[in-house]
Design a protein around this motif. Structure first.
Motif, PDB file in Angstrom:
ATOM      1  N   SER A 294      -2.585   4.359  -3.031  1.00 37.08           N
ATOM      2  CA  SER A 294      -2.710   3.318  -4.045  1.00 37.08           C
ATOM      3  C   SER A 294      -2.413   1.954  -3.442  1.00 37.08           C
ATOM      4  O   SER A 294      -1.858   1.847  -2.344  1.00 37.08           O
ATOM      5  N   PHE A 295      -2.810   0.919  -4.191  1.00 38.29           N
ATOM      6  CA  PHE A 295      -2.441  -0.459  -3.892  1.00 38.29           C
ATOM      7  C   PHE A 295      -1.537  -0.944  -5.016  1.00 38.29           C
ATOM      8  O   PHE A 295      -1.820  -0.700  -6.193  1.00 38.29           O
ATOM      9  N   TYR A 296      -0.464  -1.628  -4.643  1.00 41.85           N
ATOM     10  CA  TYR A 296       0.491  -2.126  -5.640  1.00 41.85           C
ATOM     11  C   TYR A 296       0.619  -3.637  -5.462  1.00 41.85           C
ATOM     12  O   TYR A 296       0.928  -4.110  -4.375  1.00 41.85           O
ATOM     13  N   VAL A 297       0.367  -4.381  -6.534  1.00 41.25           N
ATOM     14  CA  VAL A 297       0.387  -5.841  -6.468  1.00 41.25           C
ATOM     15  C   VAL A 297       1.312  -6.405  -7.536  1.00 41.25           C
ATOM     16  O   VAL A 297       1.308  -5.944  -8.683  1.00 41.25           O
ATOM     17  N   GLN A 298       2.129  -7.381  -7.157  1.00 42.15           N
ATOM     18  CA  GLN A 298       2.940  -8.153  -8.092  1.00 42.15           C
ATOM     19  C   GLN A 298       2.441  -9.587  -8.060  1.00 42.15           C
ATOM     20  O   GLN A 298       2.259 -10.162  -6.987  1.00 42.15           O
ATOM     21  N   VAL A 299       2.196 -10.163  -9.231  1.00 35.86           N
ATOM     22  CA  VAL A 299       1.609 -11.495  -9.313  1.00 35.86           C
ATOM     23  C   VAL A 299       2.350 -12.343 -10.334  1.00 35.86           C
ATOM     24  O   VAL A 299       2.605 -11.904 -11.457  1.00 35.86           O
ATOM     25  N   LEU A 300       2.694 -13.557  -9.930  1.00 36.61           N
ATOM     26  CA  LEU A 300       3.294 -14.539 -10.838  1.00 36.61           C
ATOM     27  C   LEU A 300       2.357 -15.729 -10.910  1.00 36.61           C
ATOM     28  O   LEU A 300       2.035 -16.336  -9.890  1.00 36.61           O
ATOM     29  N   GLN A 301       1.864 -16.048 -12.125  1.00 40.48           N
ATOM     30  CA  GLN A 301       0.905 -17.138 -12.246  1.00 40.48           C
ATOM     31  C   GLN A 301       1.594 -18.458 -12.570  1.00 40.48           C
ATOM     32  O   GLN A 301       2.645 -18.492 -13.198  1.00 40.48           O
TER      33      GLN A 301
ATOM     34  N   ILE B   3       0.857  -1.174   0.000  1.00 39.80           N
ATOM     35  CA  ILE B   3       0.000   0.000   0.000  1.00 39.80           C
ATOM     36  C   ILE B   3       0.899   1.231   0.000  1.00 39.80           C
ATOM     37  O   ILE B   3       2.042   1.173   0.461  1.00 39.80           O
ATOM     38  N   LYS B   4       0.372   2.321  -0.557  1.00 39.61           N
ATOM     39  CA  LYS B   4       1.141   3.561  -0.584  1.00 39.61           C
ATOM     40  C   LYS B   4       0.454   4.587   0.297  1.00 39.61           C
ATOM     41  O   LYS B   4      -0.712   4.911   0.088  1.00 39.61           O
ATOM     42  N   LYS B   5       1.199   5.084   1.281  1.00 34.96           N
ATOM     43  CA  LYS B   5       0.717   6.139   2.162  1.00 34.96           C
ATOM     44  C   LYS B   5       1.609   7.347   1.953  1.00 34.96           C
ATOM     45  O   LYS B   5       2.798   7.289   2.229  1.00 34.96           O
ATOM     46  N   GLY B   6       1.025   8.437   1.468  1.00 34.83           N
ATOM     47  CA  GLY B   6       1.850   9.603   1.181  1.00 34.83           C
ATOM     48  C   GLY B   6       2.826   9.278   0.075  1.00 34.83           C
ATOM     49  O   GLY B   6       2.448   8.893  -1.028  1.00 34.83           O
ATOM     50  N   LYS B   7       4.116   9.347   0.392  1.00 37.73           N
ATOM     51  CA  LYS B   7       5.152   9.069  -0.601  1.00 37.73           C
ATOM     52  C   LYS B   7       5.820   7.714  -0.368  1.00 37.73           C
ATOM     53  O   LYS B   7       6.759   7.360  -1.078  1.00 37.73           O
ATOM     54  N   LYS B   8       5.327   6.944   0.604  1.00 37.12           N
ATOM     55  CA  LYS B   8       5.992   5.703   0.980  1.00 37.12           C
ATOM     56  C   LYS B   8       5.136   4.484   0.668  1.00 37.12           C
ATOM     57  O   LYS B   8       3.923   4.506   0.806  1.00 37.12           O
ATOM     58  N   TYR B   9       5.813   3.403   0.260  1.00 37.42           N
ATOM     59  CA  TYR B   9       5.162   2.110   0.070  1.00 37.42           C
ATOM     60  C   TYR B   9       5.402   1.245   1.303  1.00 37.42           C
ATOM     61  O   TYR B   9       6.480   1.291   1.897  1.00 37.42           O
ATOM     62  N   GLU B  10       4.395   0.444   1.675  1.00 39.78           N
ATOM     63  CA  GLU B  10       4.537  -0.478   2.798  1.00 39.78           C
ATOM     64  C   GLU B  10       4.067  -1.859   2.356  1.00 39.78           C
ATOM     65  O   GLU B  10       2.969  -2.010   1.828  1.00 39.78           O
ATOM     66  N   GLY B  11       4.898  -2.867   2.552  1.00 41.51           N
ATOM     67  CA  GLY B  11       4.482  -4.224   2.249  1.00 41.51           C
ATOM     68  C   GLY B  11       3.461  -4.696   3.280  1.00 41.51           C
ATOM     69  O   GLY B  11       3.657  -4.521   4.481  1.00 41.51           O
ATOM     70  N   ILE B  12       2.343  -5.288   2.818  1.00 41.13           N
ATOM     71  CA  ILE B  12       1.305  -5.710   3.763  1.00 41.13           C
ATOM     72  C   ILE B  12       1.038  -7.208   3.721  1.00 41.13           C
ATOM     73  O   ILE B  12       0.556  -7.778   4.702  1.00 41.13           O
ATOM     74  N   ALA B  13       1.337  -7.881   2.612  1.00 35.66           N
ATOM     75  CA  ALA B  13       1.034  -9.316   2.558  1.00 35.66           C
ATOM     76  C   ALA B  13       1.738  -9.968   1.364  1.00 35.66           C
ATOM     77  O   ALA B  13       2.060  -9.304   0.374  1.00 35.66           O
ATOM     78  N   SER B  14       1.961 -11.263   1.470  1.00 38.07           N
ATOM     79  CA  SER B  14       2.490 -12.063   0.370  1.00 38.07           C
ATOM     80  C   SER B  14       2.035 -13.498   0.587  1.00 38.07           C
ATOM     81  O   SER B  14       1.681 -13.888   1.700  1.00 38.07           O
ATOM     82  N   GLY B  15       2.027 -14.280  -0.485  1.00 42.01           N
ATOM     83  CA  GLY B  15       1.622 -15.664  -0.325  1.00 42.01           C
ATOM     84  C   GLY B  15       1.213 -16.311  -1.625  1.00 42.01           C
ATOM     85  O   GLY B  15       1.459 -15.780  -2.716  1.00 42.01           O
ATOM     86  N   VAL B  16       0.568 -17.468  -1.506  1.00 42.20           N
ATOM     87  CA  VAL B  16       0.070 -18.228  -2.651  1.00 42.20           C
ATOM     88  C   VAL B  16      -1.454 -18.209  -2.606  1.00 42.20           C
ATOM     89  O   VAL B  16      -2.053 -18.427  -1.554  1.00 42.20           O
ATOM     90  N   LEU B  17      -2.070 -17.920  -3.743  1.00 40.02           N
ATOM     91  CA  LEU B  17      -3.525 -17.856  -3.825  1.00 40.02           C
ATOM     92  C   LEU B  17      -4.004 -18.835  -4.890  1.00 40.02           C
ATOM     93  O   LEU B  17      -3.723 -18.659  -6.075  1.00 40.02           O
ATOM     94  N   ASN B  18      -4.716 -19.882  -4.469  1.00 39.38           N
ATOM     95  CA  ASN B  18      -5.194 -20.895  -5.407  1.00 39.38           C
ATOM     96  C   ASN B  18      -6.438 -20.427  -6.147  1.00 39.38           C
ATOM     97  O   ASN B  18      -7.099 -19.465  -5.752  1.00 39.38           O
ATOM     98  N   SER B  19      -6.754 -21.135  -7.224  1.00 38.33           N
ATOM     99  CA  SER B  19      -7.932 -20.815  -8.019  1.00 38.33           C
ATOM    100  C   SER B  19      -9.199 -20.886  -7.173  1.00 38.33           C
ATOM    101  O   SER B  19      -9.396 -21.819  -6.398  1.00 38.33           O
ATOM    102  N   GLY B  20     -10.057 -19.881  -7.324  1.00 37.88           N
ATOM    103  CA  GLY B  20     -11.331 -19.866  -6.627  1.00 37.88           C
ATOM    104  C   GLY B  20     -11.261 -19.489  -5.170  1.00 37.88           C
ATOM    105  O   GLY B  20     -12.248 -19.615  -4.448  1.00 37.88           O
ATOM    106  N   GLU B  21     -10.106 -18.994  -4.712  1.00 42.07           N
ATOM    107  CA  GLU B  21      -9.949 -18.647  -3.305  1.00 42.07           C
ATOM    108  C   GLU B  21      -9.677 -17.161  -3.131  1.00 42.07           C
ATOM    109  O   GLU B  21      -9.415 -16.443  -4.095  1.00 42.07           O
TER     110      GLU B  21
END
Length: 321
Positions: A150-157, A115-133
């Motif tokens: 803003s919200f910033y997401v990186q995803v590897l399928q 998440i971005k607060k002001g001028k800084k980004y903060e990591g809030i979560a990471s993990g594996v997300l299966n189909s339909g979950e």
């Protein structure tokens, strides 16, 4: 155009629509047209079907069953308001909201979320997300939610037994309090009302209910942020610790380099155009170590002397890509 397994497409030069069941290479995909013989198609011969034409992900239950059997996975429906990988905001009480990542696509996802607060980004979560979950990212009160930029997401399928390596999807969703001022939609997965926001880079999905009501949820496609003004970091030991005279030279150097790496990472994350590092002259040890670190950073475009009138010979200017 980037395609993905489970995406519905239309043939350009033939009639009919189908669902992508495999990514063969960077230019060809396998498409199930609803019969027993999936076809290999060049990506120039297909176009994505607007998700507004569908009431669910996929073409039909029959096709979905065949895809599931072939891929060894189950395509689960998350309700008509979620057609793509999405950020979902759910109300929890009068002033509290929970944020979730929802995956209706028939692939496993490895993700990181900031998440971005002001001028800084903060990591809030990471993990594996299966189909339909879905995955609960965090809980915020209304004041905290409104402060987000803003919200910033990186995803590897990943799909076992099919497809080829992909570069990660990177998506930044601009945020403001107007995002949740429209009426919420009922979301089957959560058995509750909320607001889904697609995180896919291709044409924005629009849910069926909003079409019926002539209300369109529009999410601005991420644009590369413009580089900001030049940053500056002072590595003089007197600026970093209270009693430098009690430290050994090796200890001072360690503190200076740790602070430099921290500020370098921050400048890159905040998309600075350049960074001036004030290392002083002395015996040149700190300057050499700084330059040694810079040779390993791919975001560094070039290195030059700082402004001689302002810093003399005691500074280095870093230009970022």
């Amino acid at each position: 155009m980037r395609y993905r397994v489970g995406q519905k497409v239309r043939l350009l030069h033939e009639s009919g629509t189908g669902v992508i069941t495999n990514l063969i290479d960077r230019h060809h995909v396998e498409v199930d047209m609803g019969d027993d013989f999936p076809i290999d198609v060049h990506i120039d011969e297909i176009i994505p079907v607007d998700s507004g034409e569908n009431t669910f992900l996929g073409a039909s239950e029959e096709i979905e069953e065949r895809i599931s059997e072939r891929l060894g996975t189950t395509i689960k429906q998350l309700g008509t308001s979620i057609l793509d990988l999405s950020l979902v905001v759910l109300p929890k009480g009068d002033r509290t909201y929970t944020l979730h990542l929802a995956n209706p696509e028939p692939v496993e996802l490895l993700f990181t979320c900031f998440i971005k607060k002001g001028k800084k980004y903060e990591g809030i979560a990471s993990g594996v997300l299966n189909s339909g979950e879905h995955f609960k990212l965090m809980q915020l009160d209304i004041d905290e939610l409104n402060k987000l930029k803003s919200f910033y997401v990186q995803v590897l399928q990943f799909l076992p037994g099919a497809g080829f390596p992909h570069t990660p999807l990177q998506r930044e969703l601009d945020w403001n309090k107007g995002r949740i001022q429209s009426p919420p939609k009922f979301l089957k997965l959560f058995n509750a009302e909320g607001w889904p926001f697609s995180l896919r880079e291709d044409k924005q999905s629009t849910d069926i209910q909003s079409i019926k009501e002539s209300e369109f949820v529009r999410i601005k496609k991420v644009e590369e942020a413009k580089p900001r003004e030049e940053g500056e970091v002072d590595l003089h030991i007197e600026e970093l610790v209270k009693k430098p005279h009690l430290m050994k030279a090796s200890e001072m150097l360690k503190v200076q380099l740790e602070h430099f790496r921290k500020m370098l990472d921050k400048a890159i994350m905040d998309n600075y155009a350049s960074l001036v590092v004030i290392h002083g002259v002395g015996e040149g040890t700190l300057r050499k170590e700084v330059h040694k670190v810079l040779k390993t950073i791919k975001q560094v475009k070039s290195v030059e002397k700082g402004d001689l009138n302002k810093y003399g010979n005691g500074a280095t200017k870093i230009i970022f890509h």
